[in-house]
Design an enzyme around this catalytic site. Structure first.
Site, PDB file in Angstrom:
ATOM      1  N   TYR A 121       0.868  -1.219  -0.094  1.00 11.52           N
ATOM      2  CA  TYR A 121       0.164  -0.163   0.042  1.00 11.52           C
ATOM      3  C   TYR A 121       0.757   1.350  -0.016  1.00 11.52           C
ATOM      4  CZ  TYR A 121      -3.806   3.244   1.696  1.00 11.52           C
ATOM      5  OH  TYR A 121      -4.649   4.253   1.687  1.00 11.52           O
ATOM      6  N   LYS A 123      -1.421  -1.153  -4.052  1.00 12.95           N
ATOM      7  CA  LYS A 123      -2.472  -0.126  -4.083  1.00 12.95           C
ATOM      8  C   LYS A 123      -1.581   1.111  -4.124  1.00 12.95           C
ATOM      9  CE  LYS A 123      -5.866   2.059  -1.075  1.00 12.95           C
ATOM     10  NZ  LYS A 123      -6.512   1.952   0.062  1.00 12.95           N
ATOM     11  N   ILE A 175      -9.321  -0.320  -5.022  1.00 12.51           N
ATOM     12  CA  ILE A 175      -9.591  -0.504  -3.646  1.00 12.51           C
ATOM     13  C   ILE A 175     -10.379   0.939  -3.565  1.00 12.51           C
ATOM     14  CG2 ILE A 175      -8.834  -0.560  -1.446  1.00 12.51           C
ATOM     15  CD1 ILE A 175      -8.069  -2.909  -2.855  1.00 12.51           C
TER      16      ILE A 175
END
Length: 304
Positions: free
Chosen positions: A137, A166, A208
């Protein structure tokens, strides 16, 4: 070693619902998950920033993951792994595997941000702690740690179970840079709501998402149109959706998204301190955006 997870599709970063006493509302959490999956979402990401992870105890996090796995059925649950210490992050990763999560979304440590050597050690320690498929992330805006494409490559070369990133730098050029350097080694997911169409056009294949917590049907439709390259249709839906999607990119994004959930009858605006619910002016602003959106809500066609 577990197989790579399918990180494609719309994977909600689910909010954490609370009762009036601010304990976790597990019954609503399960219903909310089933509702979003029933509208075409492909998995669930729990314990992210939108899930108010930093306000949850370790045991609450484990119980939330258990509930998500139970409610999701065959759909994968990805556990957000963030902590003040590497030790606690590793423990949470191992607990996530034990309760049946299929993937990990690995964050840099809360609060502390330093050089690449320390960040690499932290990320590697978590990724190595389980056999689960992992997603890095990258959110330099929120966490002050920016994983550069070259650093992602280092981690990908070291860890076979790192399968995705992400990307939440809010810079579509970063998606292109990662794609150019890593090719198909990592699946790219858009991590900010108001960059979905641009991100997909640059090579991202997953999302996401945040406002999906209130608008799953529109979110899935927008993603599918973008992936199909139906840009005119995607643009029309995107322009309708953008005023709401931009609520995902401000400091009080948790409060705004939960407020929208409550307004559409799918959740509560309750948050845990230090967050407080929106003040009257902020609530009026969000309500105005939502009123305009609902009055002009598009009629979604069933896809062939």
């Amino acid at each position: 070693m577990n197989q790579p997870m399918n990180y494609k599709g719309v994977i909600p970063a689910i909010t954490t619902p609370f009762h009036e006493d601010l304990s976790v509302d597990f019954d609503f959490l399960k219903n909310h998950i089933r509702w979003m999956l029933g509208h075409g979402c492909t998995g669930i990401t729990a314990l992210g920033s939108l899930g108010e992870s930093a306000t949850l105890s370790f045991q609450e996090k484990v119980e939330i993951l258990k509930a998500c796995v139970e409610a999701a059925g065959d759909a994968p649950v990805v556990a957000g792994i963030a902590a003040l210490s590497t030790r606690e992050a590793v423990q949470l990763a191992q607990a996530a595997e034990e309760v049946g999560c299929r993937g990990l979304m690995v964050l840099p440590p809360y609060v502390y941000s330093s050089d690449w050597a320390e960040m690499k050690h932290h990320m590697s320690s978590v990724i190595e702690a389980t056999s689960l498929s992992c997603m890095l992330y990258n959110n330099p805006i929120a966490y002050r740690t920016d994983f550069l494409p070259e650093q992602m490559l280092e981690l990908a070369e070291k860890h076979e179970n790192l399968h995705a990133v992400k990307e939440s730098s809010a810079d579509v050029r970063r998606v292109s840079s990662i794609r150019a350097l890593l090719k198909d080694r990592l699946t790219l997911l858009v991590g900010v709501d108001d960059l979905l169409v641009e991100g997909v056009s640059a090579g991202a294949t997953g999302w996401i998402a945040g406002l999906v917590n209130a608008f799953p049907e529109e979110s899935v439709r927008l993603y599918n149109l973008s992936m199909a390259g139906k840009w005119d249709e995607a643009r029309a839906l995107y322009e309708w959706f953008l005023p709401l999607l931009r609520l995902d990119t401000v400091v009080k994004f948790v409060q705004y998204i939960k407020f929208v959930q409550e307004e559409v009858g799918m959740g509560s605006a309750r948050v845990r301190p230090p967050r407080l619910e929106l003040n009257p002016e902020e609530a009026a602003y969000a309500r105005g955006l939502l009123k305009t959106a609902l009055e002009n809500r598009p009629s979604l066609l069933v896809e062939s």
